[in-house]
Design a protein around this motif. Structure first.
Motif, PDB file in Angstrom:
ATOM      1  N   ARG A 109       0.837  -1.195   0.000  1.00 35.08           N
ATOM      2  CA  ARG A 109       0.000   0.000   0.000  1.00 35.08           C
ATOM      3  C   ARG A 109       0.873   1.246   0.000  1.00 35.08           C
ATOM      4  N   PRO A 110       0.451   2.320  -0.690  1.00 33.03           N
ATOM      5  CA  PRO A 110       1.156   3.590  -0.552  1.00 33.03           C
ATOM      6  C   PRO A 110       1.251   3.954   0.927  1.00 33.03           C
ATOM      7  N   VAL A 111       2.401   4.493   1.348  1.00 37.91           N
ATOM      8  CA  VAL A 111       2.631   4.688   2.782  1.00 37.91           C
ATOM      9  C   VAL A 111       1.665   5.681   3.418  1.00 37.91           C
ATOM     10  N   ALA A 112       1.030   6.525   2.622  1.00 40.68           N
ATOM     11  CA  ALA A 112       0.061   7.469   3.189  1.00 40.68           C
ATOM     12  C   ALA A 112      -1.317   6.836   3.384  1.00 40.68           C
ATOM     13  N   TYR A 113      -1.530   5.648   2.840  1.00 33.06           N
ATOM     14  CA  TYR A 113      -2.812   4.982   3.037  1.00 33.06           C
ATOM     15  C   TYR A 113      -3.070   4.770   4.527  1.00 33.06           C
ATOM     16  N   ASN A 114      -4.351   4.828   4.891  1.00 32.63           N
ATOM     17  CA  ASN A 114      -4.798   4.610   6.270  1.00 32.63           C
ATOM     18  C   ASN A 114      -4.299   5.691   7.227  1.00 32.63           C
ATOM     19  N   ARG A 115      -3.967   6.835   6.655  1.00 31.18           N
ATOM     20  CA  ARG A 115      -3.643   8.025   7.434  1.00 31.18           C
ATOM     21  C   ARG A 115      -4.596   9.130   6.994  1.00 31.18           C
ATOM     22  N   VAL A 116      -4.931  10.019   7.890  1.00 32.25           N
ATOM     23  CA  VAL A 116      -5.858  11.097   7.565  1.00 32.25           C
ATOM     24  C   VAL A 116      -5.132  12.438   7.626  1.00 32.25           C
ATOM     25  N   ALA A 117      -5.690  13.417   6.931  1.00 32.90           N
ATOM     26  CA  ALA A 117      -5.046  14.728   6.885  1.00 32.90           C
ATOM     27  C   ALA A 117      -6.084  15.835   6.813  1.00 32.90           C
ATOM     28  N   GLY A 118      -5.697  16.998   7.349  1.00 28.68           N
ATOM     29  CA  GLY A 118      -6.540  18.183   7.295  1.00 28.68           C
ATOM     30  C   GLY A 118      -5.686  19.424   7.162  1.00 28.68           C
ATOM     31  N   VAL A 119      -6.356  20.578   7.055  1.00 30.79           N
ATOM     32  CA  VAL A 119      -5.677  21.830   6.728  1.00 30.79           C
ATOM     33  C   VAL A 119      -6.165  22.951   7.640  1.00 30.79           C
ATOM     34  N   VAL A 120      -5.225  23.775   8.096  1.00 31.62           N
ATOM     35  CA  VAL A 120      -5.518  24.996   8.844  1.00 31.62           C
ATOM     36  C   VAL A 120      -4.937  26.159   8.057  1.00 31.62           C
ATOM     37  N   VAL A 121      -5.742  27.230   7.896  1.00 33.97           N
ATOM     38  CA  VAL A 121      -5.292  28.388   7.104  1.00 33.97           C
ATOM     39  C   VAL A 121      -5.617  29.670   7.857  1.00 33.97           C
ATOM     40  N   THR A 122      -4.661  30.600   7.872  1.00 35.61           N
ATOM     41  CA  THR A 122      -4.912  31.930   8.407  1.00 35.61           C
ATOM     42  C   THR A 122      -4.441  32.966   7.392  1.00 35.61           C
ATOM     43  N   GLY A 123      -4.899  34.195   7.571  1.00 37.29           N
ATOM     44  CA  GLY A 123      -4.446  35.270   6.700  1.00 37.29           C
ATOM     45  C   GLY A 123      -5.348  36.475   6.859  1.00 37.29           C
ATOM     46  N   ASN A 124      -4.831  37.660   6.572  1.00 37.57           N
ATOM     47  CA  ASN A 124      -5.675  38.859   6.637  1.00 37.57           C
ATOM     48  C   ASN A 124      -6.131  39.273   5.257  1.00 37.57           C
ATOM     49  N   GLU A 125      -6.232  38.302   4.365  1.00 38.22           N
ATOM     50  CA  GLU A 125      -6.731  38.522   3.013  1.00 38.22           C
ATOM     51  C   GLU A 125      -7.564  37.313   2.612  1.00 38.22           C
ATOM     52  N   ASP A 126      -8.350  37.440   1.579  1.00 36.22           N
ATOM     53  CA  ASP A 126      -9.185  36.345   1.120  1.00 36.22           C
ATOM     54  C   ASP A 126      -8.321  35.283   0.445  1.00 36.22           C
ATOM     55  N   GLY A 127      -8.908  34.119   0.207  1.00 27.18           N
ATOM     56  CA  GLY A 127      -8.197  33.049  -0.480  1.00 27.18           C
ATOM     57  C   GLY A 127      -8.103  31.774   0.325  1.00 27.18           C
ATOM     58  N   ALA A 128      -8.711  31.734   1.509  1.00 27.92           N
ATOM     59  CA  ALA A 128      -8.569  30.573   2.378  1.00 27.92           C
ATOM     60  C   ALA A 128      -9.091  29.298   1.727  1.00 27.92           C
ATOM     61  N   HIS A 129     -10.252  29.365   1.078  1.00 30.12           N
ATOM     62  CA  HIS A 129     -10.796  28.147   0.470  1.00 30.12           C
ATOM     63  C   HIS A 129      -9.909  27.656  -0.675  1.00 30.12           C
ATOM     64  N   HIS A 130      -9.294  28.573  -1.386  1.00 32.03           N
ATOM     65  CA  HIS A 130      -8.363  28.159  -2.443  1.00 32.03           C
ATOM     66  C   HIS A 130      -7.163  27.435  -1.841  1.00 32.03           C
ATOM     67  N   VAL A 131      -6.614  27.979  -0.757  1.00 37.34           N
ATOM     68  CA  VAL A 131      -5.475  27.344  -0.105  1.00 37.34           C
ATOM     69  C   VAL A 131      -5.866  25.967   0.431  1.00 37.34           C
ATOM     70  N   ILE A 132      -7.040  25.876   1.048  1.00 37.67           N
ATOM     71  CA  ILE A 132      -7.517  24.589   1.552  1.00 37.67           C
ATOM     72  C   ILE A 132      -7.628  23.569   0.425  1.00 37.67           C
ATOM     73  N   SER A 133      -8.201  23.981  -0.710  1.00 41.93           N
ATOM     74  CA  SER A 133      -8.391  23.036  -1.811  1.00 41.93           C
ATOM     75  C   SER A 133      -7.058  22.603  -2.408  1.00 41.93           C
ATOM     76  N   GLU A 134      -6.100  23.516  -2.504  1.00 43.22           N
ATOM     77  CA  GLU A 134      -4.793  23.148  -3.059  1.00 43.22           C
ATOM     78  C   GLU A 134      -4.077  22.135  -2.168  1.00 43.22           C
ATOM     79  N   ILE A 135      -4.043  22.418  -0.871  1.00 38.85           N
ATOM     80  CA  ILE A 135      -3.326  21.519   0.029  1.00 38.85           C
ATOM     81  C   ILE A 135      -4.073  20.198   0.188  1.00 38.85           C
ATOM     82  N   SER A 136      -5.400  20.245   0.337  1.00 37.87           N
ATOM     83  CA  SER A 136      -6.182  19.010   0.471  1.00 37.87           C
ATOM     84  C   SER A 136      -6.032  18.136  -0.764  1.00 37.87           C
ATOM     85  N   GLY A 137      -6.071  18.757  -1.945  1.00 39.44           N
ATOM     86  CA  GLY A 137      -5.915  17.991  -3.181  1.00 39.44           C
ATOM     87  C   GLY A 137      -4.565  17.306  -3.258  1.00 39.44           C
TER      88      GLY A 137
END
Length: 202
Positions: A109-137
């Motif tokens: 199995r790929p070594v990342a299988y059976n592991r979970v991941a999530g994303v935390v984003v901060t910033g004083n400008e818009d774009g958080a959902h874009h950053v989340i989608s890039e890293i999650s993808g």
């Protein structure tokens, strides 16, 4: 169960990190649920450019981070928003993690299988959902399971403004979402530990 948070702030220690402050909401909840949490501030380390898990040069510290990834069931990548995108530090971390796509465990199995991941984003400008989608993808490409609502973010809209540690507005929602994120990551990690994914069909 272990969790690893890779904080991709541009600020070196001991400077305060808004991204780490919001990530701490997630880690506090994980620790309440009995998860052992390790936090790495990537910018403090010598992480060379590359797409390999092995050291690129003498002193390259990525292999140490790679070992932490392999010992953790839960991964949180935390990044500030710059120009509406993940930080350059986050991009370097993901590029080094790219090598994991070709690494397998003893069952094929790929070594990342059976592991979970999530994303935390901060910033004083818009774009958080874009950053989340890039890293999650990227994390899903590598083989991590990304549960529903495995993210939280904080910002006050487009343009310059105060940071997370400077302004209490929006904290209640961001923190509530962070606690939900932690619960979802822990719940899916436990489910995968009980019924792990097998190797992909040949």
């Amino acid at each position: 169960m272990k969790a690893l948070v890779i904080n991709c702030t541009l600020k070196r220690s001991p400077d305060s990190s808004n991204t780490e402050a919001l990530a701490r909401v997630v880690t506090d909840q994980l620790e309440k649920d009995g998860v052992e949490v390790d936090v790495v501030r990537a910018v403090d380390l010598d992480i060379a450019p590359g797409v390999t898990s092995e050291a690129v040069h003498d002193g390259d510290m990525w292999p140490r981070v790679h070992d932490k990834l392999l010992s953790s069931a839960i991964l949180v990548v935390a990044s500030p928003t710059w120009l509406g995108r993940p930080s350059s530090v986050a991009q370097r971390v993901l590029e080094r993690m790219d090598a994991m796509m070709s690494e397998t465990d003893d069952e094929g199995r790929p070594v990342a299988y059976n592991r979970v991941a999530g994303v935390v984003v901060t910033g004083n400008e818009d774009g958080a959902h874009h950053v989340i989608s890039e890293i999650s993808g990227a994390l899903a490409d590598i083989g991590y399971t990304v549960p529903g609502q495995a993210w939280t973010y904080w910002h006050l809209g487009p343009g310059p403004g105060p940071d997370y540690l400077d302004d209490e507005r929006g904290h209640e929602r961001s923190d509530r979402t962070g606690r939900a994120m932690a619960a979802n990551l822990h719940g899916v990690a436990r489910a995968l530990a009980e019924r792990p994914l097998g190797a992909p069909p040949g």
